[in-house]
Design a protein around this motif. Structure first.
Motif, mmCIF file in Angstrom:
data_model
loop_
_atom_site.group_PDB
_atom_site.id
_atom_site.type_symbol
_atom_site.label_atom_id
_atom_site.label_comp_id
_atom_site.label_asym_id
_atom_site.label_seq_id
_atom_site.Cartn_x
_atom_site.Cartn_y
_atom_site.Cartn_z
ATOM 1 N N ASN A 142 1.008 -1.247 0.113
ATOM 2 C CA ASN A 142 -0.127 -0.212 -0.087
ATOM 3 C C ASN A 142 0.853 1.029 0.182
ATOM 4 O OD1 ASN A 142 -2.291 1.402 0.365
ATOM 5 N ND2 ASN A 142 -2.161 1.600 2.399
ATOM 6 N N ALA A 160 0.220 -2.085 4.256
ATOM 7 C CA ALA A 160 -1.008 -2.108 5.288
ATOM 8 C C ALA A 160 -0.810 -3.451 5.955
ATOM 9 C CB ALA A 160 -2.324 -1.965 4.599
ATOM 10 N N PHE A 202 -4.519 -2.185 8.172
ATOM 11 C CA PHE A 202 -5.452 -2.593 7.186
ATOM 12 C C PHE A 202 -6.741 -2.709 7.878
ATOM 13 C CE2 PHE A 202 -8.002 -5.789 4.983
ATOM 14 C CZ PHE A 202 -7.702 -5.450 3.609
#
Length: 884
Positions: free
Chosen positions: A171, A188, A281
């Motif tokens: 990410n 993440a 996340f």
């Protein structure tokens, strides 16, 4: 006891004084015995004779005293070493040739071992790394596949094998507000990620389970490198807000130096200190929709739980999920793989091949050195015969000669270690792109110990046979200087066997080098499916906070494409979700109008996005239909372009243009369908992939994506448009960071770096091997010719032609080279499966390579033998007759 130890140490470290005391004491006792005999009425000469008979040999008495004090072995070893040094000093050319040969081979072994030690043998930098496992899904179509987020939650909740379990996904983020905007490698992660790795933050805390709840994810953990370079190692960084992707994130932790990313397969980032920051996340969406797979799993086993036990339990859980969520979760099994295997698995085969190759070079060097020592032993035959005639035990001769061999080997090892210091730096510079644990490769104590060990073993290996042969010298024949003895015949057979072994090992390495060369050339010359010349690529990521609608994203890339196409020297510019050979592997399942997949299978293909100019900029050819245009907007009919592989797999021998696919199980309206408007050429995922995967592209204007790769094709050097690219992006958004600006040639070069590295290394070792084998052949033939010069002179005197002598010597060389070549080719064929995984487009039994190697080896052997053969051909018969 202490007095005894003190005496022994004094005998070692004050050797001369103790020897003088021993000499004085023996003389004292001898003089007293002489004096006693004279008092008995003997004259001085008779008294001395009787005293010598009573005491025995003076030197033997000294040896008995040395043995009694227990330092005889050390003293003899020191004496042997001093004698060996004098022998080497007296023959500097001989010593230098052997030492340099050994230094090259031992240095090469030490350098390769330093790589193996750093990559394969050194423990991963995590607490109890053997308990850390990677978790994947597997199916017949996808042998190793990422996880679905909601499946992961069930794994974590239901398993009893793992002490902790986490998932992570790439990410990347854009940092702004602290200097120029910069692109950062980021992941993440779920809660417990660092707990799995066994790493504690140096500041702050890890994410807790609350961070996984949507709305709580604006937290971040910084790497030590980012903390120091961008935030000046601010000790009050915890709780500070920084701007990432145009949003405020709160810093909750800073990881310690040396926090290494365990590597990942999906949108991969290499193992090592390659990650800048981590964010939580957050689980969003419908937990019953489990068709999307993009997370990488990792877990730490509980103490006492095995890999097999964990795998069995995870597959039981997967079977439960298959019953609970039929369709998405059926047909999958769970892989549980040790983290170590994931990190080093791809490099292990190549490193083992290199270790085998460099080991063969060392064996060839040992055989060569043994041949030289055999020749030298022949020259020292009279010296050894004298020592044997004077009563020296054969074991004493063997020990003396082995000491010389060990001294040579240790000097060669020390010099080889110096060569390895520079060789390791060169190796690291040559390593393939993203090679795991490259920063752990250096000369350290294990490498020093390995070098010492192979130096000792090498000295014994090449020195033992010549020493044993020399100890068998017949003193009578040796003192007479007989030209032909049983020992010399044994030596000749041994020397010939050594040359045959050198030739066979050199053949194996040359075949390996030939296979690696063919692999490399096949990859270099294959059709990549796109044009690489004058093509610049870069990456952009539009932050969701500022580009939160499809229309904004589509407009940005449309404007950017127009600006780039207007730059001077630009032929074409476009943007796509990826560029070839960068590891992009997004897959999607779909339905085809009028077709049904086989049971328990689905239609699937790689999916990509592309702007209208992408295919032209990349040089991907159009086979049928058309490219995307600006008319392919969100309100137009859904369009896709597919590659030739997808057309051949799903519509063989059909007219594909106008065919439709859908992601809906029950499509009800025209907008549920996507129409094929074009077919483009195939581009493989990697150069050495067996074939291109089925793939399709959406128009960026219809399915906008914020993260895109830019492609710019120019008329000349593409580097000249770098500044124009930056200006075009910053005119549209000055806060955007541009990442990975590079020529496509650099991407292509990185994609073939592994076969290039393997070819260079094996080729280097093969070249060294054939040179050493040639030297060995030369040495044996030259020695044989020198022994037979008397015979050659007689042959010439009796009418033999010089060409006959030349052919005779070359035939002898062929009798060594031909068996060695045949044996080497057989060994190469037997070992072919070892290198099979490293080859592309060539068989291990490729006849062209085998024939070429055979011809090369025979040519080198004959060439090496030509000089001695010429010497035999010019033998002077008059010199022979005079000697008779």
């Amino acid at each position: 006891m202490l007095n005894d130890l003190r005496y022994r140490l004094r005998a070692l470290f004050r050797h001369k004084a103790v020897e003088q005391e021993l000499e004085d004491e023996l003389h004292f006792h001898f003089d007293r015995e002489v004096e006693k005999n004279m008092n008995r009425g003997m004259n001085k000469e008779e008294a001395a004779r009787r005293a010598r008979l009573a005491f025995g040999a003076h030197e033997q008495a000294k040896e008995d005293c040395r043995e009694a004090r227990g330092t005889n072995i050390v003293e003899l070893t020191l004496d042997d070493t001093k004698y060996a040094v004098r022998q080497l000093w007296a023959n500097p050319t001989f010593a230098l040739v052997i030492i340099l040969t050994l230094a090259l081979s031992i240095g090469a072994n030490s350098a390769i071992f330093s790589v193996i030690n750093g990559v394969l043998l050194k423990r991963l930098p995590y607490a109890q790394p053997e308990r850390i496992m990677r978790i994947f899904l597997s199916s017949p179509d996808f042998p190793k596949f990422p996880l679905n987020p909601f499946d992961f939650l069930d794994y974590r909740a239901r398993n009893h094998s793992f002490q902790s379990m986490a998932a992570f996904v790439r990410n990347d983020m854009q940092l702004s507000g602290v200097g120029e905007p910069m692109h950062l490698n980021a992941f993440a992660t779920t809660s417990g990620y660092f707990r799995v790795l066994g790493i504690q933050p140096q500041l702050g805390r890890e994410f807790d389970f609350k961070a996984e709840i949507p709305g709580n994810e604006l937290q971040v953990i910084l790497s030590d490198r980012l903390w120091r370079t961008q935030f000046s190692a601010d000790p009050n960084i915890i709780g500070r807000k920084i701007t990432l992707n145009a949003q405020p994130f709160t810093v909750v932790a800073v990881m310690p130096p040396g926090t290494e990313h365990p590597g990942n397969n999906y949108h991969s980032v290499a193992y090592g200190e390659s990650v800048d920051l981590w964010s939580p996340f957050a689980f969003t969406g419908n937990s019953n929709q489990r068709g999307s797979h993009f997370m990488e799993g990792i877990g730490r086993l509980k103490p006492g739980v095995s890999e097999d036990q964990a795998r069995a339990e995870m597959n039981t859980i997967m079977a439960q999920l298959g019953r609970e969520h039929p369709g998405n979760d059926t047909g999958w099994s769970v892989l549980v793989v040790p983290l170590y295997s994931e990190v080093v698995g791809a490099s292990r085969g190549m490193l083992m091949v290199l270790l085998g190759a460099v080991g063969m070079v060392l064996l060839i060097a040992c055989a060569n050195t043994a041949n030289l020592l055999l020749a030298r032993a022949s020259a020292r035959q009279r010296e050894i015969a004298v020592r044997l005639a004077m009563g020296a035990p054969r074991l004493r001769i063997i020990r003396q000669l082995l000491t010389e061999s060990l001294l040579i080997s240790l000097i060669g090892g020390a010099l080889g270690l110096l060569l390895a210091l520079g060789g390791v730096r060169a190796l690291v510079a040559l390593l393939p792109a993203n090679f795991p644990r490259a920063h752990d490769i250096h000369i350290n104590w294990p490498v020093l110990g390995f070098t010492l060990l192979i130096s000792i073993l090498t000295g014994i290996l090449f020195g033992l046979a010549p020493a044993v042969q020399a100890s068998r010298t017949d003193p009578k024949q040796g003192l007479q200087g007989s030209r032909t003895t049983t020992a010399s015949r044994h030596q000749n057979r041994l020397r010939s066997a050594l040359v045959i072994s050198e030739v066979s090992l050199a053949c194996v390495l040359l075949v390996g080098a030939g296979l690696m060369l063919r692999t490399f050339l096949n990859l270099v010359h294959l059709d990549p499916g796109f044009h690489q010349e004058n093509l610049l690529t870069a990456s952009l990521s539009l932050p969701h906070a500022r580009y939160n609608t499809d229309e904004q994203i589509a407009q940005f890339y449309s404007k950017l494409e127009a600006s780039l196409n207007a730059l001077p020297g630009v032929v074409s510019a476009g943007a796509g979700s990826d560029v070839p050979w960068t590891g992009y592997d997004e897959n999607a399942g779909f339905n085809i109008e009028g077709k049904k997949p086989a049971p328990h299978q689905e239609f699937h293909a790689r999916y990509h996005q592309a702007t209208p100019g992408y295919f032209t900029a990349m040089g991907i050819p159009l086979h049928e239909g058309r490219f995307f245009t600006e008319a392919d907007k969100h309100d137009a009919r859904n369009a896709i372009i597919i590659n030739r592989a997808m057309a051949s797999r799903y519509w063989p021998n059909e007219d594909v243009i106008g065919k439709r696919i859908t992601f809906e199980d029950q499509p009800k309206k025209d907008s549920d369908w996507m129409y094929i408007v074009g077919i483009v050429g195939d581009v493989k995922d990697q150069p050495n992939s067996t074939g291109a995967e089925p793939a399709f592209w959406w128009p960026q204007n219809q399915v906008p994506q914020s993260d895109m790769s830019i492609a710019i094709r120019t008329r000349s050097d593409a580097r000249q448009v770098e500044d124009g690219l930056r200006d075009a992006v910053h005119r549209l958004d000055p806060q955007l960071a541009i990442a990975d600006i590079k020529l496509i040639n650099q991407v292509a070069d990185a994609s073939i770096s592994t076969p290039r590295f393997t070819f260079v290394m094996v080729g280097l070792f093969a070249g060294l091997a054939i040179v050493l084998a040639g030297i060995g052949a030369y040495g044996v033939i030259a020695y044989t010719v020198s022994q037979r010069m008397h015979e050659f002179g007689l042959r010439v005197a009796l009418g033999a032609q010089r060409d006959d002598l030349l052919r005779m010597v070359l035939a002898q060389a062929a009798r060594l080279a031909v068996p060695g070549t045949i044996l080497g080719l057989v060994l190469a064929l037997a070992l072919g499966r070892v290198v099979q995984s490293l080859l592309y487009g060539v068989s291990p039994a490729d006849p062209l390579i085998l024939i070429s190697v055979a011809v090369l080896v025979l040519a080198v052997a004959l060439l090496a033998s030509y000089v001695p053969a010429r010497r035999a051909a010019v033998a002077d018969p008059m010199m022979t007759l005079r000697s008779e």
